[in-house]
Design an enzyme around this catalytic site. Structure first.
Site, PDB file in Angstrom:
ATOM      1  N   ARG A  70     -52.039  17.970   9.349  1.00 24.14           N
ATOM      2  CA  ARG A  70     -50.798  17.243   9.083  1.00 24.14           C
ATOM      3  C   ARG A  70     -50.960  16.419   7.806  1.00 24.14           C
ATOM      4  O   ARG A  70     -52.069  16.010   7.459  1.00 24.14           O
ATOM      5  CB  ARG A  70     -50.457  16.313  10.250  1.00 24.14           C
ATOM      6  CG  ARG A  70     -49.911  17.060  11.470  1.00 24.14           C
ATOM      7  CD  ARG A  70     -49.518  16.104  12.573  1.00 24.14           C
ATOM      8  NE  ARG A  70     -50.676  15.504  13.207  1.00 24.14           N
ATOM      9  CZ  ARG A  70     -51.136  14.300  12.965  1.00 24.14           C
ATOM     10  NH1 ARG A  70     -50.520  13.514  12.096  1.00 24.14           N
ATOM     11  NH2 ARG A  70     -52.202  13.843  13.585  1.00 24.14           N
ATOM     12  N   TYR A 198     -49.006  24.827   8.355  1.00 26.71           N
ATOM     13  CA  TYR A 198     -49.851  24.253   9.402  1.00 26.71           C
ATOM     14  C   TYR A 198     -49.010  23.822  10.613  1.00 26.71           C
ATOM     15  O   TYR A 198     -47.941  23.223  10.443  1.00 26.71           O
ATOM     16  CB  TYR A 198     -50.650  23.048   8.851  1.00 26.71           C
ATOM     17  CG  TYR A 198     -51.362  22.323   9.964  1.00 26.71           C
ATOM     18  CD1 TYR A 198     -52.477  22.896  10.580  1.00 26.71           C
ATOM     19  CD2 TYR A 198     -50.885  21.110  10.462  1.00 26.71           C
ATOM     20  CE1 TYR A 198     -53.098  22.268  11.647  1.00 26.71           C
ATOM     21  CE2 TYR A 198     -51.510  20.476  11.527  1.00 26.71           C
ATOM     22  CZ  TYR A 198     -52.612  21.058  12.114  1.00 26.71           C
ATOM     23  OH  TYR A 198     -53.224  20.451  13.180  1.00 26.71           O
ATOM     24  N   LYS A 207     -44.390  18.241  16.839  1.00 22.17           N
ATOM     25  CA  LYS A 207     -44.436  16.833  16.416  1.00 22.17           C
ATOM     26  C   LYS A 207     -43.079  16.369  15.878  1.00 22.17           C
ATOM     27  O   LYS A 207     -42.655  15.243  16.137  1.00 22.17           O
ATOM     28  CB  LYS A 207     -45.510  16.640  15.345  1.00 22.17           C
ATOM     29  CG  LYS A 207     -46.896  17.047  15.779  1.00 22.17           C
ATOM     30  CD  LYS A 207     -47.366  16.250  16.958  1.00 22.17           C
ATOM     31  CE  LYS A 207     -48.809  16.574  17.303  1.00 22.17           C
ATOM     32  NZ  LYS A 207     -49.252  15.822  18.495  1.00 22.17           N
ATOM     33  N   HIS A 227     -46.897  10.647  22.970  1.00 23.24           N
ATOM     34  CA  HIS A 227     -48.027  11.503  22.582  1.00 23.24           C
ATOM     35  C   HIS A 227     -49.067  11.433  23.704  1.00 23.24           C
ATOM     36  O   HIS A 227     -50.116  10.806  23.552  1.00 23.24           O
ATOM     37  CB  HIS A 227     -48.595  10.972  21.258  1.00 23.24           C
ATOM     38  CG  HIS A 227     -49.558  11.885  20.584  1.00 23.24           C
ATOM     39  ND1 HIS A 227     -50.487  11.442  19.676  1.00 23.24           N
ATOM     40  CD2 HIS A 227     -49.743  13.231  20.671  1.00 23.24           C
ATOM     41  CE1 HIS A 227     -51.210  12.464  19.231  1.00 23.24           C
ATOM     42  NE2 HIS A 227     -50.779  13.553  19.827  1.00 23.24           N
ATOM     43  N   SER A 249     -54.788  11.995  17.984  1.00 23.91           N
ATOM     44  CA  SER A 249     -55.109  13.411  17.775  1.00 23.91           C
ATOM     45  C   SER A 249     -56.626  13.626  17.760  1.00 23.91           C
ATOM     46  O   SER A 249     -57.366  12.815  17.201  1.00 23.91           O
ATOM     47  CB  SER A 249     -54.546  13.863  16.438  1.00 23.91           C
ATOM     48  OG  SER A 249     -53.195  13.490  16.344  1.00 23.91           O
ATOM     49  N   CYS A 251     -58.874  13.445  20.075  1.00 29.07           N
ATOM     50  CA  CYS A 251     -59.704  12.499  20.827  1.00 29.07           C
ATOM     51  C   CYS A 251     -59.898  12.975  22.265  1.00 29.07           C
ATOM     52  O   CYS A 251     -60.229  12.189  23.150  1.00 29.07           O
ATOM     53  CB  CYS A 251     -59.075  11.113  20.846  1.00 29.07           C
ATOM     54  SG  CYS A 251     -59.257  10.238  19.295  1.00 29.07           S
ATOM     55  N   THR A 254     -56.819  17.376  25.373  1.00 26.01           N
ATOM     56  CA  THR A 254     -56.863  18.698  26.011  1.00 26.01           C
ATOM     57  C   THR A 254     -57.995  18.741  27.038  1.00 26.01           C
ATOM     58  O   THR A 254     -57.830  19.253  28.147  1.00 26.01           O
ATOM     59  CB  THR A 254     -57.033  19.793  24.932  1.00 26.01           C
ATOM     60  OG1 THR A 254     -56.005  19.617  23.952  1.00 26.01           O
ATOM     61  CG2 THR A 254     -56.914  21.189  25.525  1.00 26.01           C
ATOM     62  N   ASP A 278     -50.455  17.279  25.346  1.00 26.10           N
ATOM     63  CA  ASP A 278     -50.162  16.608  24.075  1.00 26.10           C
ATOM     64  C   ASP A 278     -48.903  15.739  24.089  1.00 26.10           C
ATOM     65  O   ASP A 278     -48.876  14.716  23.431  1.00 26.10           O
ATOM     66  CB  ASP A 278     -50.047  17.664  22.962  1.00 26.10           C
ATOM     67  CG  ASP A 278     -50.101  17.063  21.573  1.00 26.10           C
ATOM     68  OD1 ASP A 278     -50.929  16.157  21.353  1.00 26.10           O
ATOM     69  OD2 ASP A 278     -49.324  17.494  20.703  1.00 26.10           O
ATOM     70  N   SER A 365     -59.712  23.440  13.028  1.00 27.90           N
ATOM     71  CA  SER A 365     -59.280  24.797  13.394  1.00 27.90           C
ATOM     72  C   SER A 365     -58.704  24.757  14.805  1.00 27.90           C
ATOM     73  O   SER A 365     -59.055  23.896  15.618  1.00 27.90           O
ATOM     74  CB  SER A 365     -60.447  25.778  13.293  1.00 27.90           C
ATOM     75  OG  SER A 365     -61.548  25.328  14.036  1.00 27.90           O
ATOM     76  N   ARG A 366     -57.816  25.685  15.087  1.00 28.42           N
ATOM     77  CA  ARG A 366     -57.002  25.564  16.302  1.00 28.42           C
ATOM     78  C   ARG A 366     -56.896  26.864  17.067  1.00 28.42           C
ATOM     79  O   ARG A 366     -57.124  27.950  16.520  1.00 28.42           O
ATOM     80  CB  ARG A 366     -55.573  25.145  15.890  1.00 28.42           C
ATOM     81  CG  ARG A 366     -55.480  23.796  15.190  1.00 28.42           C
ATOM     82  CD  ARG A 366     -55.513  22.681  16.181  1.00 28.42           C
ATOM     83  NE  ARG A 366     -55.434  21.364  15.566  1.00 28.42           N
ATOM     84  CZ  ARG A 366     -54.868  20.314  16.143  1.00 28.42           C
ATOM     85  NH1 ARG A 366     -54.306  20.414  17.324  1.00 28.42           N
ATOM     86  NH2 ARG A 366     -54.867  19.137  15.550  1.00 28.42           N
TER      87      ARG A 366
HETATM   88  C1  OXD Z   1     -52.025  16.457  16.637  1.00 24.56           C
HETATM   89  C2  OXD Z   1     -51.842  17.729  17.387  1.00 24.56           C
HETATM   90  O1  OXD Z   1     -52.298  16.491  15.422  1.00 24.56           O
HETATM   91  O2  OXD Z   1     -51.572  17.649  18.591  1.00 24.56           O
HETATM   92  O3  OXD Z   1     -51.892  15.393  17.260  1.00 24.56           O
HETATM   93  O4  OXD Z   1     -51.910  18.801  16.796  1.00 24.56           O
HETATM   94 MN    MN Z   2     -51.263  15.629  19.275  1.00 21.67          MN
END
Ligand code: OXD
Ligand code: MN
Length: 589
Positions: A70, A198, A207, A227, A249, A251, A254, A278, A365-366
């Site tokens: 982001r 992204y 978001k 959030h 984010s 932390c 998940t 999230d 990476s996601r």
């Molecule tokens: C974040 C996400 O950046 O959930 O908080 O992707």
């Molecule tokens: Mn998030």
């Protein structure tokens, strides 16, 4: 197109006239559509097939190396009055913002397909859900939106019924950071995003809609868009408490949402149910409790650190039908990231792996995967009424001072705990990593209006008849003198949640301190965990002079919101500050 959809059709035509695509495709959300998109992206190189024996239906996307997170400095909230966006947002006047970004959209889809994505955030039949339409020229965005939202025909039918929706316009443009903006127009329920592919910048349901626009709507309509993860904890008697928890984010939201109970707990019959990892939308029900839904239908999780020890449920979820972004590859074409066994041979940029180039997988990476693939996915996640929330948890990465867990004495104190939240920055946003910043309710990058008004909105839920959740603050990240984490985290966090539930049920006495209620001696169940007594003492230690400094810093932070800061919150901060001045003995008396 029926008359209720005429506004949508008009807007699509306007956008097409502006962006001049070669083709327009209305997304129906079907499997066939998804498969066709995948085939097309395999041909263009937007997707790379992964090992289909070990990871059926899994693909890799490599983003432009300048487009991996982001971009908060390029993200704007464009309210009519600057004051309404608050010091917590970058602001631009709506007319100026439209002009700036419309110039970029001019002709930007020439030769490309323009996709129209109707989507619903939340269960399709829930009164708490909201719909939107994203227009994009990115097939990667379409594929991810299909995973992350209820996308397609059912959403379009709901939009037709309701006649309103959030408008989101997106183009990847040239992926030039100099020509990149993420603009929000909350008063117009409109989002415009240009120049990034992204997830956090381009999957506009997430978001941009479900947090920035929704938080603005929620304030006007009496609900909360947060959030937060939502997790259900079922005790051996079969009762389930739902907990909503806000962490910044990357932390561990998940991980906490999918945690596996420690061995002894499993044997005793404890179970964990995942509702969301999230985002949480909550509103008071008729019985005065807060009811929550997860507006998302998938997980856009951080890959590095996800492993058999940290989050086996996530690992199972992403073993098939997953899109990976910016991970590394093993010799046999399996996705790889730091924390997994095995060896990477190709890094996230497609280069032969060389440790001199940094981590093999990008730190941000996601994976994108349907929530239904999670072994602990709760059937209640589809419940139109949502789940009743028993406890709200705030937490951040705090290497010192903040105890493992503390409970607010009442709602106002809990709002202060949330407002005061601080955390070290992570790779989820561009910029320095590991710098401590205040991140109230983990919403600093996502609150679509003035934080002062947001705190007032939170306080406003405490009214006659309300049966509000208890509020807690946790810190899994406290470090000892050796720089190592004191608390093992992950599945062991259930021990802390168990104490919270005991407090909710009135079964734990707790120890009152000026900063909140901490577990009394013996209340935190540690059987089966090798945690030295001194370590527990350090985790729950109250450093009075450190806290005085903290309260002073919190006061200064609150003052930065000026006239819009609710006086009640400043008074609450003063109350705690004064309580700290009272000798400990008297405070405990
Ligand atoms: C974040 C996400 O950046 O959930 O908080 O992707
Ligand atoms: Mn998030």
């Amino acid at each position: 197109m029926t008359s209720k959809l005429a506004a949508l059709e008009r807007w699509v035509n306007e956008v097409a006239a502006q962006t001049r695509p070669a083709k327009i495709h209305w997304c129906d959300g079907s499997d066939a559509e998804y498969q066709a998109l995948v085939q097309q992206m395999l041909q263009t190189g937007d997707l790379i097939e992964l090992n289909q024996q070990t990871h059926p239906g899994c693909y890799l996307h490599r983003s432009n190396p300048s487009d991996v997170a982001r971009v908060e400095h390029l993200t704007f909230v464009c309210t009519k009055h600057e004051e309404d966006a608050g010091p917590n947002n970058h602001w631009m006047a709506p007319a100026e913002a439209h002009a700036k970004i419309d110039a970029l959209f001019d002709g930007c889809m020439q030769g490309r397909t323009m996709y129209v994505i109707p989507y619903c955030m939340g269960p399709i039949d829930s009164p708490l859900s909201r719909c939107g339409v994203e227009i994009t020229d990115s097939p990667y965005v379409v594929a991810n939106m299909r995973t992350m939202t209820r996308m397609g025909a059912a959403a379009l039918a709901r939009i037709e019924r309701e006649g309103h929706f959030v408008k989101g316009l997106h183009s990847t443009g040239e992926l030039d950071p100099e020509r990149r903006f993420i603009m929000h127009f909350p008063e117009e329920l409109t989002i415009k995003s240009y120049g990034s592919g992204y997830g956090g910048n381009a999957l506009l349901g997430k978001k941009c809609h479900a947090l920035r626009i929704a938080s603005f709507q929620a304030q006007r309509e009496g609900w909360l868009a947060e959030h937060m993860l939502i997790v259900g904890i079922e005790n051996p008697q079969g009762q389930t408490h739902y907990i909503a928890a806000a962490f910044p984010s990357a932390c561990g939201k998940t991980n906490l949402a999918m945690l596996i109970p420690p061995e002894g707990y499993r044997q005793n019959g404890w179970r964990v149910w995942t509702i969301g990892d999230d985002i949480c939308w909550m509103r008071p029900g008729e019985d005065g409790r807060l009811y929550a839904i997860n507006p998302e239908a998938g997980f856009f999780g951080v890959a590095p650190g996800t492993s058999a020890s940290s989050n086996p449920n996530a690992l199972t979820s992403i073993s098939s039908d997953t899109i990976f972004t910016n991970v590394a590859l093993t010799a046999d074409n399996q996705p790889w990231w730091e924390g997994l066994p095995g060896t990477p041979v190709v890094d996230w940029q497609g280069r032969p792996y060389d440790p001199a180039n940094g981590p093999a997988a990008h730190p941000n990476s996601r994976f994108t995967v349907r929530a239904k693939q999670c072994p602990t996915w709760s059937p209640k996640a589809e419940d139109a009424q949502g789940v009743p929330i028993s406890a709200i948890v705030f937490g951040g990465r705090r290497p010192s001072l903040l105890p493992l867990v503390m409970e607010a004495r009442d709602w106002a104190h809990g709002v202060l705990m949330g407002a005061a939240m601080g955390s070290e920055t992570t790779a989820a946003a561009t910029g320095a990593v590991g710098v401590l910043r205040r991140d109230s309710m983990a919403m600093k990058p996502f609150c679509g209006y003035h934080y002062g008004d947001y705190f007032a909105h939170w306080l406003s839920f405490d009214k006659p008849g309300a049966k509000l959740p208890k509020i807690f603050h946790v810190n899994w990240f406290r470090k000892g003198k050796d720089g190592k984490f004191l608390w093992p985290g992950f599945g062991e966090n259930l021990r802390v949640l168990e104490w919270m539930i005991a407090r909710v049920e009135g079964k734990a006495r707790g120890a009152e301190t000026p900063i909140g209620t901490l577990p009394a001696t013996g209340e935190l169940k540690l059987d089966g965990l090798d945690l030295p007594r001194e370590t527990l003492a350090e985790l729950l230690n109250l450093d009075a002079s450190g806290w005085e400094m903290e309260l002073h810093a919190i006061g200064e932070y609150l003052d930065s919101f000026g006239k819009r800061l609710p006086a009640q919150l400043r008074q609450e901060q003063q109350r705690v500050q004064q309580a700290l001045h009272v000798p400990r003995k008297a405070a405990n008396a």
